[in-house]
Design an enzyme around this catalytic site. Structure first.
Site: not given
Length: 735
Positions: A582, A584, A654, A664
């Site tokens: 996508h 931002d 990204h 994570r």
């Protein structure tokens, strides 16, 4: 006596034979019997679909669901029947071929016709056992388009919703959305289904995935590569090649056994030879079109160029890195069948064979047999099709870039070269022209925080306005924030409590600065840890403001401590991403390479950053892509204190690879130059701290001011609570 040497006569005879087989395969069904009177035989699926749509608009929901489901299942059974009959009749009539070289005179053409008629009769009999005469008739192009775009599932999702069968409604909605990803209404419907009580993740399955399995394998191979798991990459790329070949054969079988309308052209006078040629060339063209169909993702408008050769290229590289040099040689020789003079491939082959010195068998290993047959067959089909273009006014669009020039007749070569050159230039322009970032930010400014170093810049990240910084946090600071996340992060924070907002294979947890402060006030977490969460955000802002040479003050738009955890027992066969590709601050449309800066995108975001807190998990790598959302341009492996920073616009698509084991955690930050879009929750936390008499670590800059050289955390400043607070709400978009 041997077969006559006049190849033109052989060709014409086979064209006539093809004319008969297509006629024989398509005229069945002219009896006009009702499909309903033929018990046990497949009815025409287009008739069932029309009945279902009619019931839908009459709001007869039970009948609509029944007939639309029947149309889908009937079409699927028809496709399988065609493939079965194609395979059963593949050798029918082959005994006639042995007579072609033995007979004298001109009887060979009759034996060729006999051979093809035997096969035609086999197909007709096989299909007639399972399909009604009306079911054998070709459907209209409108019906083909409806099913090609999965529109029946659009009707079904509403129908099942009306029937209160929500699991089935969600499944239909998901299946439609896979092929129509820009359909915002369906996206919203899916969000509603996910929030419904009792909705299971299993409901969101693609009901058409059986026809798209090669794309699942492709994605899995890309993920294995991105994780440098070369043994897994070899396996996945091999699976992808095999599945692509299998699906190609499925598609080609449909061309042979599907009924076709024989075109009537009253203004054109054609003899039997010309009509047979036109029909046979249409058959070959249909088979060649399978290349484009198989290399186009659901929901995309354009095919991936050189799809099969590209897979082979990835496969031989993965084999080399996994230590399978013999396999790499075999795969590379297969790739050279497509591009025999490619200098890079020839150099790689020389490298591989040198490393295999002493292993003569491995050095001399040939290409994959399936690929050799694929290329040989394709070249022969292309020769016939280009001959038809040059001499019979046939129109053919070659789906391949690798077609060699010697296949093209001399009369077409000049125009063929020109078209190919234009296509190559277009591809080069799309792939290699450097993106222009008009955001007003320019990477390469100073790094004003002691101990922070630049690990990767634009050049190493293959992009514009990107950076990776290391040393932003110490290990003890990472540990403290990780502990804070363990104690305080809430499931689905920022996503209305949804446990798995991006993928059903991972649990999502989040925490904001304000939430951490309130928990600290209640004694549930340490006050110092909540303040540390705030301070490291300020450090990130100092770094981003300076490195990207911000032209004005930089405000926090949103800050979110985010943890993603692999859900045990839900990782097998996984081919999705932890976070899909996508941009931002705009809506990315990969097929057109456009990015629309309009709601629901967060159009006010200017700079983005991710500050990692840990490693020790599997997957979860951050990656940048081209605007096609497929071409990965750089990968970043998370580790404590590593920050990825970039401009938030269309030059930096990204995503995050799947987390298949472990947890994570990272601090996701977005910044804006627009003061009225600043993060009001963060300012509320700062105001509470100030009211309690605590100083707040901040780096506040007036418009146009550049950051001064600061200490590790910048200067302390107490800021009053803003009086013109403006809350900005909406969905979150974590990195």
């Amino acid at each position: 006596m041997a077969l006559r040497s006049n190849s033109c006569h052989v060709y014409v005879a086979l064209l006539i034979a093809l004319f008969f087989i297509i006629n024989n395969a398509s005229v069945t069904g002219s009896s006009g019997q009702s499909s309903e009177s033929l018990s046990g035989l497949l009815p025409p699926y287009d008739e069932l679909y029309y009945r279902g749509v009619r019931a839908y608009f009459m709001e007869e929901w039970e009948r609509a669901a029944e007939f639309i489901e029947k149309s889908i299942s009937t079409r699927e059974t028809l496709l399988k029947t065609r493939r079965k009959c194609h395979d059963e009749c593949l050798s029918a009539g082959d005994d006639r071929l042995s007579k072609l070289d033995a007979l004298e005179g001109s009887l060979w053409d009759l034996w060729a016709l006999d051979w093809i008629q035997v096969r035609a009769e086999c197909v007709r009999f096989c299909m007639g056992r399972s399909v009604s005469p009306t079911g054998l008739l070709p459907v209209s192009s409108d019906i083909e388009y409806e099913f090609g775009t999965r529109n029946p599932y659009n009707f079904l999702q509403v129908t099942y919703y009306k029937l209160d069968k929500l699991q089935k409604a969600a499944s239909a909605a998901h299946t439609f959305f896979v092929a129509n990803p820009s359909h915002l209404e369906m996206r919203n419907n899916l969000e509603k289904y996910r929030r419904m009580t009792g909705m299971k993740d299993e409901a969101f399955q693609d009901r058409e995935r059986e026809h798209e399995k090669h794309w699942e394998m492709y994605d899995a191979a890309i993920q294995a590569e991105s994780s440098s798991d070369w043994l897994k990459a070899v396996m996945k790329w091999g699976d992808c090649v095999n599945e692509t070949l299998k699906q190609t054969e499925e598609c080609r079988a449909q061309c042979v056994t599907a009924s076709q309308v024989i075109p009537e052209e009253p203004d054109t006078v054609q003899g039997a030879y010309e009509r047979a040629a036109a029909l046979s060339l249409s058959l070959l063209s249909c088979k060649q079109t399978c290349v484009s169909l198989l290399s186009t993702r659901p929901g995309r408008v354009s095919a991936v160029e050189d799809f099969l050769p590209m897979q082979l290229e990835h496969l031989h590289i993965a084999q080399y890195k996994a230590g399978d040099l013999k396999g790499a040689v075999k795969t590379l020789r297969s790739l050279l069948l497509f591009y025999p003079t490619d200098s890079d491939s020839l150099s790689n082959l020389q490298l591989y064979t040198q490393n295999l010195e002493g292993d003569t068998d491995a050095q001399e290993t040939g290409p994959l047999q399936e690929i050799a047959m694929y290329v040989s067959r394709a070249l022969e089909e292309k020769r016939l099709l280009y001959f038809g273009m040059a001499n019979l006014d046939f129109k053919f669009s070659d789906p391949d870039l690798w077609t060699p020039e010697d296949v093209v007749p001399e009369s077409l070569r000049e125009s063929w070269r020109a078209e190919k050159q234009l296509l190559h230039e277009k591809l080069k322009q799309g792939e290699k022209v450097e993106e222009v970032d008009d955001s007003g930010f320019y990477a390469g400014g100073p790094v004003p925080v002691v101990g922070v170093t630049i690990t990767m810049d634009d050049q190493r990240l293959n992009g514009t306005n990107r950076v990776v910084l290391d040393g932003v946090l110490s290990q003890s600071e990472c540990d403290r924030v990780m502990q804070l996340a363990t104690v305080a992060a809430s499931v689905g924070d920022g996503y209305r409590g949804r446990r798995s907002p991006h993928t059903p294979h991972e649990k999502f947890e989040g925490l904001t600065v304000l939430s951490a402060l309130k928990l600290a006030q209640g004694g549930l977490v340490n006050q110092s840890d909540a303040r540390l969460l705030h301070e490291i955000g300020e450090t990130a802002r100092v770094l981003m403001h300076s490195y990207f040479r911000s032209h004005s003050a930089l405000y926090f738009s949103y800050t979110h401590l985010v943890c993603r955890s692999a859900i045990p027992g839900h990782q097998e066969g996984r081919s999705d991403l932890s976070h899909p590709v996508h941009v931002d601050n705009c809506i990315l449309e990969p097929e057109t390479r456009q990015c629309w800066r309009e709601p629901p995108a967060f159009i006010h975001r200017d700079l983005s950053a991710v500050l990692y807190l840990n490693d020790g998990f599997e997957g979860g790598e951050f990656f940048f892509t081209d605007r096609d959302a497929k071409t990965v341009t750089a990968n970043v492996k998370p580790t404590c204190g590593r920050l990825v920073g970039f401009t938030s616009g269309p030059v930096n698509p990204h995503g995050v690879t799947a987390i298949t084991s472990g947890r994570r955690c990272a601090l996701a930050l977005w910044f804006t130059t627009k003061k009225h879009h600043r993060d009001m929750e963060r300012e509320e936390a700062e105001a509470i701290w100030a009211a309690d008499g605590h100083s707040v670590v901040k780096e506040e800059k007036d418009d146009g001011e550049t950051p001064s050289n600061s200490a590790r955390r910048g200067r302390s400043q107490v800021r009053e609570k803003s009086k013109d607070r403006e809350r900005v709400t909406g969905r979150r978009d974590e990195l």
